[in-house]
Design an enzyme around this catalytic site. Structure first.
Site, PDB file in Angstrom:
ATOM      1  CG  ASP A  13      -7.239 -66.543 -41.516  1.00  0.00           C
ATOM      2  OD1 ASP A  13      -8.005 -66.248 -40.584  1.00  0.00           O
ATOM      3  OD2 ASP A  13      -6.123 -67.064 -41.349  1.00  0.00           O
ATOM      4  CE  LYS A  18     -18.469 -59.974 -50.013  1.00  0.00           C
ATOM      5  NZ  LYS A  18     -17.693 -59.229 -51.015  1.00  0.00           N
ATOM      6  N   GLY A  40     -11.854 -66.057 -36.319  1.00  0.00           N
ATOM      7  CA  GLY A  40     -12.443 -64.730 -36.345  1.00  0.00           C
ATOM      8  C   GLY A  40     -13.064 -64.459 -37.699  1.00  0.00           C
ATOM      9  CG  HIS A  41     -16.312 -66.013 -39.318  1.00  0.00           C
ATOM     10  ND1 HIS A  41     -17.405 -66.853 -39.338  1.00  0.00           N
ATOM     11  CD2 HIS A  41     -15.255 -66.792 -39.600  1.00  0.00           C
ATOM     12  CE1 HIS A  41     -17.004 -68.088 -39.613  1.00  0.00           C
ATOM     13  NE2 HIS A  41     -15.703 -68.061 -39.766  1.00  0.00           N
ATOM     14  CB  THR A  42     -13.434 -59.696 -40.694  1.00  0.00           C
ATOM     15  OG1 THR A  42     -12.414 -60.062 -39.763  1.00  0.00           O
ATOM     16  CG2 THR A  42     -13.509 -58.187 -40.785  1.00  0.00           C
ATOM     17  CB  THR A 240      -7.543 -76.322 -35.704  1.00  0.00           C
ATOM     18  OG1 THR A 240      -8.145 -75.808 -34.516  1.00  0.00           O
ATOM     19  CG2 THR A 240      -8.570 -77.059 -36.545  1.00  0.00           C
ATOM     20  CB  THR A 301      -8.404 -64.587 -33.594  1.00  0.00           C
ATOM     21  OG1 THR A 301      -9.648 -64.979 -34.174  1.00  0.00           O
ATOM     22  CG2 THR A 301      -8.354 -65.082 -32.153  1.00  0.00           C
ATOM     23  N   PRO A 305       0.461 -61.058 -38.557  1.00  0.00           N
ATOM     24  CG  PRO A 305       2.692 -60.575 -39.040  1.00  0.00           C
ATOM     25  CD  PRO A 305       1.714 -60.602 -37.915  1.00  0.00           C
TER      26      PRO A 305
END
EC number: 6.3.4.4
Length: 431
Positions: A13, A18, A40-42, A240, A301, A305
């Site tokens: 994260d 970006k 999850g890539h925002t 992971t 994903t 929090p």
């Protein structure tokens, strides 16, 4: 020619999406090499926020080839949904630019059910899995009983492998986990339909990569999660199930180590972590909540929090060492703008001893207390800064101190979520 690997330098994260989005401008191919839809890539494009879980961030750039390598475990339903959503938004129309390795492993419905059931039975020993079936899929891969994409496309092979797998998985689900078993027909019919869609994108991606390398094209390798979540080099067992470090870029794609020129580690200007495991600088006070709210620290994903804390120099030094980082991209510097005092962890205290390096022993790591160095905050908005000199002096001093502690140059500073809110100090593709 330059080929660049981007890795997370903390617990995931860090803002890789970006940075990859920015670096994609200079690359020809963008290659995802490990993980699954547990990441999850925002990305913020204009005023629009786009979250990608499987498809490389480069898909938002026209003319870029995007490859999902053999090191990834793929949930077909999620992949197809991402494609459908991107096409509906007008972000992706050319199927020819997206390739799936025929050798990647498929996440099956029983992987997800097993994942969730195991976590539910773990009690206080929960790892913090996303429940997406990632770990069980990698278990089958390592156990040499997984179903690969090439198997899914061959109905005869898929039939045989699925029957063999269900015999074992249904026993595990019923007898050990107390869960409902699966019928062959329900999975076979659903996944055969998926296969018809996936077939469009399948290729021998290792061959494609080497052809592009031979042609002098520039490759960008995109990692998921972070260094401290690596199955070998992370805070095991709170990790992971794949190789998140730079070495995974080779094993997860078929590229040679000799093909890699630059390795960029992505690090927040503070630290976050999702799930269980040691986190020496974690803040469970108003400062931690301030970081969480200001930084929007909720999982892309899961929505969970994130745990937040001060920058940990030992974590970054470790990431520099095990990845061979040639540069660091520092993200979310703007999140610290409202703090009067900012702390940096420069060591740990353990049983009266000072530790200057990350301990490998988890029992020791869990008992470590941070030793802090305090720096004055700049307390002014920096989101409009477009050069290093635009930053307040105290912000520049903070960045330089992090660089000094890491022992690695900071090559990019992010001061906001948008593409243009970035200070590029050195372009790895021009190194």
């Amino acid at each position: 020619m330059a080929n660049v690997v981007v890795v997370g330098a903390q617990w995931g994260d860090e803002g890789k999406g970006k940075v990859v989005d920015i670096y994609t401008e200079f690359a020809d191919d963008v290659v995802r090499y490990q993980g699954g839809n547990n990441a999850g890539h925002t990305l913020v494009v204009g005023d629009e926020k786009i979250v990608l879980h499987l498809i490389p961030s480069g898909i938002l750039h026209k003319g870029k080839r995007c490859i999902i390598g053999n090191g990834v475990v793929l949930d077909p339903e999620v992949f197809i949904r991402e494609i459908t959503n991107l096409k509906a938004k007008g972000k992706f129309q050319d199927d020819g630019v997206l390739l799936l390795s025929e050798s990647l492993h498929i996440i099956m419905p029983y992987h997800k059910r097993i994942d969730i059931a195991r976590e539910a039975k773990s009690g206080a020993k929960k790892i913090g899995t996303t429940g997406r079936g990632i770990g069980p899929a990698y278990e089958d891969k390592i156990g040499r009983r997984g179903i690969r994409l090439m198997d899914l496309l061959d109905k005869q092979v898929f039939t045989r492998k699925l029957k063999e797998s269900l015999e074992e998985k249904n026993f595990l689900l019923e007898k050990m986990l107390g869960e409902k078993p699966f019928s062959f027909e329900e999975i076979f019919d659903e996944y055969s339909a998926f296969a018809d869609t996936l077939r469009t994108y399948v290729a021998d991606t290792t061959l494609v990569l080497h052809q592009d390398l031979k042609a002098g094209k520039k490759l960008l390798f995109e990692g998921a999660q972070g260094t401290l979540l690596d199955v070998d080099h992370g805070t095991y067992p709170y990790v992971t199930s794949s190789s998140t470090c730079a070495g995974g870029a080779c094993t997860g794609t078929g590229a040679s180590p000799r093909d890699i020129n630059e390795i960029i580690g992505i690090s927040k200007a503070y630290v976050t972590r999702v799930g269980s495991g040691p986190f020496p600088t974690e803040l469970e006070d108003a400062d931690g909540e301030k970081l969480r709210q200001t930084g929007g620290e909720f999982g892309a994903t899961t929505g969970r929090p994130r745990r937040c804390g001060w920058f940990d120099a030992l974590v970054i030094k470790y990431a520099v060492r095990v990845n061979g980082l040639t540069g660091i991209a520092l993200t979310k510097l703007d999140v610290l703008s409202d703090f009067e005092t900012i702390k940096i962890c420069t060591g740990y205290s353990y049983n009266g001893k000072f530790l200057s390096e990350l301990p490998a022993n988890l029992d020791i790591f869990e008992k470590c207390q941070p030793v802090y160095e305090e720096m004055p905050g700049w307390q002014t908005d920096i989101t409009a800064a477009r050069s290093f000199d635009d930053l307040p002096e105290k912000a520049r001093t903070y960045v330089k101190r992090l660089e000094e502690l890491a022992g690695c140059p900071i090559v990019l500073v992010s001061v906001g979520p948008r593409r243009d809110q970035t200070i590029m100090l050195k372009n790895p593709f021009e190194a």
